[in-house]
Design a protein around this motif. Structure first.
Motif, short mmCIF file in Angstrom:
data_model
loop_
_atom_site.label_atom_id
_atom_site.label_comp_id
_atom_site.label_asym_id
_atom_site.label_seq_id
_atom_site.Cartn_x
_atom_site.Cartn_y
_atom_site.Cartn_z
N ASN A 22 70.41 -40.93 -6.93
CA ASN A 22 69.02 -41.30 -7.21
C ASN A 22 68.63 -41.05 -8.66
OD1 ASN A 22 68.23 -42.41 -4.73
ND2 ASN A 22 68.08 -40.35 -3.87
N LEU A 23 69.50 -41.44 -9.60
CA LEU A 23 69.16 -41.36 -11.01
C LEU A 23 67.84 -42.07 -11.24
CD1 LEU A 23 70.07 -40.56 -13.88
CD2 LEU A 23 71.12 -42.82 -14.04
N ILE A 24 67.75 -43.26 -10.73
CA ILE A 24 66.49 -43.94 -10.50
C ILE A 24 66.54 -44.26 -9.01
CG2 ILE A 24 66.24 -44.84 -12.84
CD1 ILE A 24 67.18 -47.54 -11.84
N PRO A 25 65.44 -44.54 -8.36
CA PRO A 25 65.49 -44.76 -6.92
C PRO A 25 66.57 -45.78 -6.52
CG PRO A 25 63.23 -44.65 -7.63
CD PRO A 25 64.07 -44.62 -8.88
N LYS A 26 67.39 -45.40 -5.57
CA LYS A 26 68.44 -46.22 -4.97
C LYS A 26 69.69 -46.38 -5.84
CE LYS A 26 65.30 -48.99 -2.20
NZ LYS A 26 65.01 -50.34 -1.73
N LEU A 27 69.79 -45.70 -7.00
CA LEU A 27 70.95 -45.85 -7.87
C LEU A 27 71.72 -44.54 -8.01
CD1 LEU A 27 72.47 -47.74 -9.88
CD2 LEU A 27 71.09 -46.69 -11.68
N ASP A 28 73.01 -44.58 -7.71
CA ASP A 28 73.90 -43.43 -7.86
C ASP A 28 74.87 -43.71 -9.01
OD1 ASP A 28 72.67 -42.52 -5.56
OD2 ASP A 28 74.37 -43.03 -4.26
N ILE A 29 75.17 -42.69 -9.80
CA ILE A 29 76.13 -42.78 -10.89
C ILE A 29 77.29 -41.83 -10.59
CG2 ILE A 29 76.52 -42.44 -13.37
CD1 ILE A 29 74.70 -44.77 -12.78
N LEU A 30 78.51 -42.30 -10.76
CA LEU A 30 79.70 -41.49 -10.52
C LEU A 30 80.56 -41.50 -11.78
CD1 LEU A 30 79.10 -43.51 -7.88
CD2 LEU A 30 80.67 -41.89 -6.91
N TYR A 55 74.30 -49.26 -6.27
CA TYR A 55 72.89 -49.57 -6.07
C TYR A 55 72.68 -49.91 -4.60
CZ TYR A 55 68.30 -51.64 -6.42
OH TYR A 55 66.97 -51.92 -6.24
N HIS A 56 71.85 -49.13 -3.94
CA HIS A 56 71.57 -49.32 -2.52
C HIS A 56 70.38 -50.27 -2.37
CE1 HIS A 56 74.29 -46.00 -1.52
NE2 HIS A 56 73.81 -45.44 -2.61
N VAL A 57 70.69 -51.56 -2.19
CA VAL A 57 69.64 -52.56 -2.04
C VAL A 57 68.74 -52.21 -0.87
CG1 VAL A 57 69.19 -55.00 -1.59
CG2 VAL A 57 71.10 -54.34 -3.05
N ASN A 58 69.36 -51.80 0.23
CA ASN A 58 68.66 -51.31 1.41
C ASN A 58 69.66 -50.43 2.17
OD1 ASN A 58 70.31 -53.15 2.88
ND2 ASN A 58 68.78 -54.75 2.58
N VAL A 65 79.72 -51.32 -9.01
CA VAL A 65 80.35 -51.81 -10.23
C VAL A 65 80.89 -50.60 -10.98
CG1 VAL A 65 78.24 -51.82 -11.62
CG2 VAL A 65 80.12 -53.34 -12.21
N GLY A 66 82.04 -50.77 -11.65
CA GLY A 66 82.62 -49.65 -12.38
C GLY A 66 83.55 -50.11 -13.48
N VAL A 67 83.86 -49.18 -14.38
CA VAL A 67 84.79 -49.43 -15.48
C VAL A 67 85.57 -48.16 -15.76
CG1 VAL A 67 83.13 -48.89 -17.31
CG2 VAL A 67 85.02 -50.44 -17.78
N SER A 68 86.85 -48.32 -16.12
CA SER A 68 87.72 -47.19 -16.46
C SER A 68 88.42 -47.49 -17.78
CB SER A 68 88.77 -46.95 -15.39
OG SER A 68 88.18 -46.58 -14.18
N LEU A 69 88.57 -46.46 -18.60
CA LEU A 69 89.25 -46.58 -19.89
C LEU A 69 90.28 -45.48 -20.02
CD1 LEU A 69 86.08 -47.14 -22.10
CD2 LEU A 69 87.70 -48.88 -21.36
N GLY A 70 91.45 -45.81 -20.59
CA GLY A 70 92.49 -44.83 -20.84
C GLY A 70 93.53 -44.80 -19.74
#
Length: 117
Positions: A22-30, A55-58, A65-70
């Motif tokens: 819930n960084l902002i409502p319904k959004l998780d960051i990993l 992002y939890h639409v409901n 969505v994600g990205v990896s480097l290295g």
């Protein structure tokens, strides 16, 4: 069939990660960090940093969505979604390594079905 016995040491690594819900409502960051300690078997000593969001639409539909480097993979991006019906979840994911679409060097498709009690 018989032969000479052999053994293989699997490469060791450290994997550390965290999630902020819930960084902002319904959004998780990993975020995750992976570091191998060997260059054997195609691995390397370059650390790998990954960042993803969900992002939890409901309650039923998470978008990812994600990205990896290295690391040995160099660059990788991914996207996916889920359908979460109470105790039954179906998740789909798609990932490409080394570029986008026609410039990518590899891809992966994942499908998961699970029961949650």
């Amino acid at each position: 069939l018989t032969g000479d016995p052999f053994s293989t040491k699997y490469p060791s690594y450290i994997l550390a990660g965290c999630q902020y819900s819930n960084l902002i409502p319904k959004l998780d960051i990993l975020v995750s960090y992976r570091q191998y300690f060997t260059e054997a078997f195609g691995y390397n000593l370059v650390p790998r940093i990954s960042v993803a969001s969900v992002y939890h639409v409901n309650e039923i539909l998470p978008l990812r969505v994600g990205v990896s480097l290295g690391g040995p993979e160099s660059f990788q991006w991914s996207t996916g979604f889920g359908l979460h019906f109470g105790f039954y979840h179906v998740d789909f994911g798609f990932s490409q390594t080394g570029g986008f679409f026609n410039n990518a060097k590899g891809f992966a498709v994942a499908l998961e079905s699970s029961l949650w009690f």
